[in-house]
Scaffold this motif. Structure first.
Motif: not given
Length: 596
Positions: A46, A98, A101, A103-104, A106-108, A110-111, A188
């Motif tokens: 990520a 960013l 964000t 993490w995984s 599932w952040m797609k 949001l990106w 991160n």
């Protein structure tokens, strides 16, 4: 017959079908596409996605910033080092932001949302030369659906697709490698620390170039995309969370009507028109070459030439202009205060706020009677003057007698202050702000994408809005004249802020006040006094005419209205009353000193 195990001979080379150049190019393109697709589809962390996305946004979504640096710097040898330093700050800032964000998979979404926000912000910065500061975002968040529709276009969709298409496909294809929470968290944190460290190091190393650049061009910090948009939107969203701690400070205590009310033959009636986005230099009354204000000129109004606004957008200006604090104290306040409408009502006058903007009065009319002009409009009038809930300003004149009669009789018998908040010259769809019979300047811009129109068409469209406002104010004065048998009438008009029409590459308004161009702050202010109001206030017209070049600001409105309506209150300051020196039986000529 024996079966042979021998393999058949391959066909001779001259027997194979020959590939055409087109087929060869197609196969090469297909192979190249497969290689590119395979590269994007590789498993990545990520953090790697965040890093690549930050680099992409710096390159693809910051063209307004790079263009502005080139404009400021002049020669490439001057602006390229500054651009490199700013690029480093943009990339590091995006990575730092960013990193929260990273993490995984599932952040797609949001990106991708960040990419779309950056694309939209870039479009508006390019098209209208605005910056994404908190006041601009606050104004945008209070925009209604009709105003939003004026800002939408196929050009916007194309620009968003141009920026967002590639990262959308890349984010869909990339495989984000899952990691344990603790391992992901410290990585991160390390990326965040590294991004901040590189940004600080770069800023220190380039301090000689960056310090004066950022100090003299504050707007550059609000052009760093998407950092500025996300920061400003967050600031606006978080601010209401702390609103509960703000008290309402009363300023209406001690408000009372003055001596003129004791023996009045008729009560005063003041119509205060709050204009929208009008420029002083486009009023013929102020020397503009085009005849934009013939109706006002025919009614022999007074027009002040040197008046400046409190802000460069409605949200900033309207509450400030009705405040007793003045611009400096209003912007530094920690609590809310009662305003001019509260004081007039506390003194016993009938007050009413009539709004032709869906955005409303920005809190100014919350504690007094108020209404939207299109709430109870007759269907026939609505079909003629309105499109949905967006109406031409003439709608406020329909049913005005009934609105006046509906005010409490006891208050109405003392005096009335009616505020009318215009749609005025609100852009970018200037062509919607004037009726066909008021369009004196053609051809006009018929697009909300102002870059699609010539400068002449843009000016024509805006000047038509001024001509329409001129006609609206003329009709309002005529209505006031018709009330002269029952009231002593007067009208005061001033705009909330100005507008950029391409000067310095800027359009619309909302540039932070400290570096906003003059045209966004220089506003028209017009007054008309019926004989009854002139007599009861003992106004010297020769004195007022001699003082039309006196510098004024929105700070003067509060005190001028209180003086005109003869309302006594501790918050009244005679030095800020624009008419104080011209009031009295033998009013002296003004000294010419600034009152703002």
């Amino acid at each position: 017959m024996p079966v042979s195990n021998a393999r058949p001979f391959p066909p001779a080379a001259h027997d194979l079908p020959l590939a055409t150049p087109a087929q060869g190019a197609a196969e090469a393109s297909t192979q190249l596409w497969h290689h590119v697709d395979a590269w994007f589809a590789r498993p990545r962390s990520a953090r790697s996605v965040v890093l690549w996305l930050s680099l992409y946004l710096a390159l693809a979504a910051n063209w307004p910033l790079w263009n502005e640096l080139a404009r400021i710097g002049g020669a490439p040898s001057v602006y390229l080092p500054s651009a490199a330093a700013m690029a480093l700050l943009v990339v590091c800032g995006s990575v730092a932001l960013l990193s929260f964000t990273a993490w995984s998979r599932w952040m797609k979404p949001l990106w991708f949302a960040v990419v779309v926000i950056a694309a939209i912000a870039q479009y508006y910065m390019q098209s209208y030369r605005v910056v994404m500061d908190p006041s601009m975002l606050a104004n945008a968040m209070q925009t209604d659906a009709h105003e939003v529709s004026d800002l939408l276009s196929w050009r916007l969709l194309f620009q968003v697709l141009l920026v967002a298409a590639l990262p959308a496909w890349a984010l869909w294809r990339v495989q984000v490698v899952p990691m344990r929470f603790v391992s992901q968290a410290w990585r991160n944190a390390l990326m965040l620390f590294a991004a901040v460290a590189v940004a600080v190091g770069g800023a220190l190393a380039m301090g000689r170039e960056l310090a004066p650049l950022m100090r003299n061009n504050v707007h550059l910090r609000y052009m760093m995309n998407p950092l500025a948009s996300i920061y400003s939107a967050s600031a606006v969203a978080i601010r209401p969370l702390f609103k509960h701690s703000r008290r309402l400070i009363p300023v209406s205590g001690g408000a009372a009507l003055g001596a003129s009310y004791a023996a009045q033959a008729r009560p005063p009636l003041l119509v205060l028109v709050v204009g929208e986005t009008a420029r002083a230099d486009h009023f013929a009354l102020n020397g503009y070459a085009r005849e934009t204000t013939p109706e006002l000129a025919a009614r022999k109004v007074l027009s002040w030439h040197d008046v400046h606004s409190c802000g460069t957008n409605t949200l900033a200006s309207v509450p400030c202009m009705f405040s007793p604090l003045g611009k400096t104290a209003f912007e530094a306040r920690k609590d809310d205060h009662e305003n001019l409408m509260d004081v007039l009502q506390a003194a016993g006058l009938a007050v009413f706020w009539l709004d032709n903007q869906a955005g409303g009065c920005k809190g100014v009319c919350d504690r007094v009677p108020h209404a939207s002009a299109f709430d109870t409009v007759d269907p026939g009038v609505k079909s003629a003057l309105c499109e949905g809930d967006e109406c031409l300003d003439d709608v406020m004149l329909h049913g005005l007698d009934a609105r006046l009669a509906a005010l409490p009789a006891e208050r109405r018998g003392k005096g009335v202050v009616l505020v009318m908040h215009q749609m005025g010259s609100h852009g970018p769809a200037y062509y919607k702000r004037s009726s066909p019979d008021a369009k004196r300047f053609l051809p006009e811009c018929k697009s909300n994408a102002l870059a699609e129109c010539s400068h002449a068409e843009l000016i024509n469209g805006f000047d038509n809005t001024i001509a329409y406002t001129d006609r609206f104010l003329g009709k309002t004065i005529d209505w006031l004249k018709a009330q002269s048998g029952s009231y002593d009438p007067a009208l005061l008009y001033l705009s909330d802020h100005g507008e950029s029409l391409g000067e310095y590459g800027l359009f619309l308004h909302g540039v932070p006040y400290s570096f906003a161009p003059e045209v966004q702050k220089h506003i028209p202010m017009v007054a008309w006094f019926g004989d009854g109001m002139s007599a009861r206030d003992r106004l010297s017209h020769s004195c007022m005419e001699a003082g039309l070049d006196t510098p004024l600001t929105h700070d003067n409105l509060y005190h001028t209205v209180l003086g005109l309506m003869d309302v006594k209150t501790p918050s009244y300051k005679p030095a800020l009353d624009a008419l104080a020196t011209c009031r009295g039986a033998a009013a002296p000529s003004p000294s010419g000193r600034g009152l703002g």
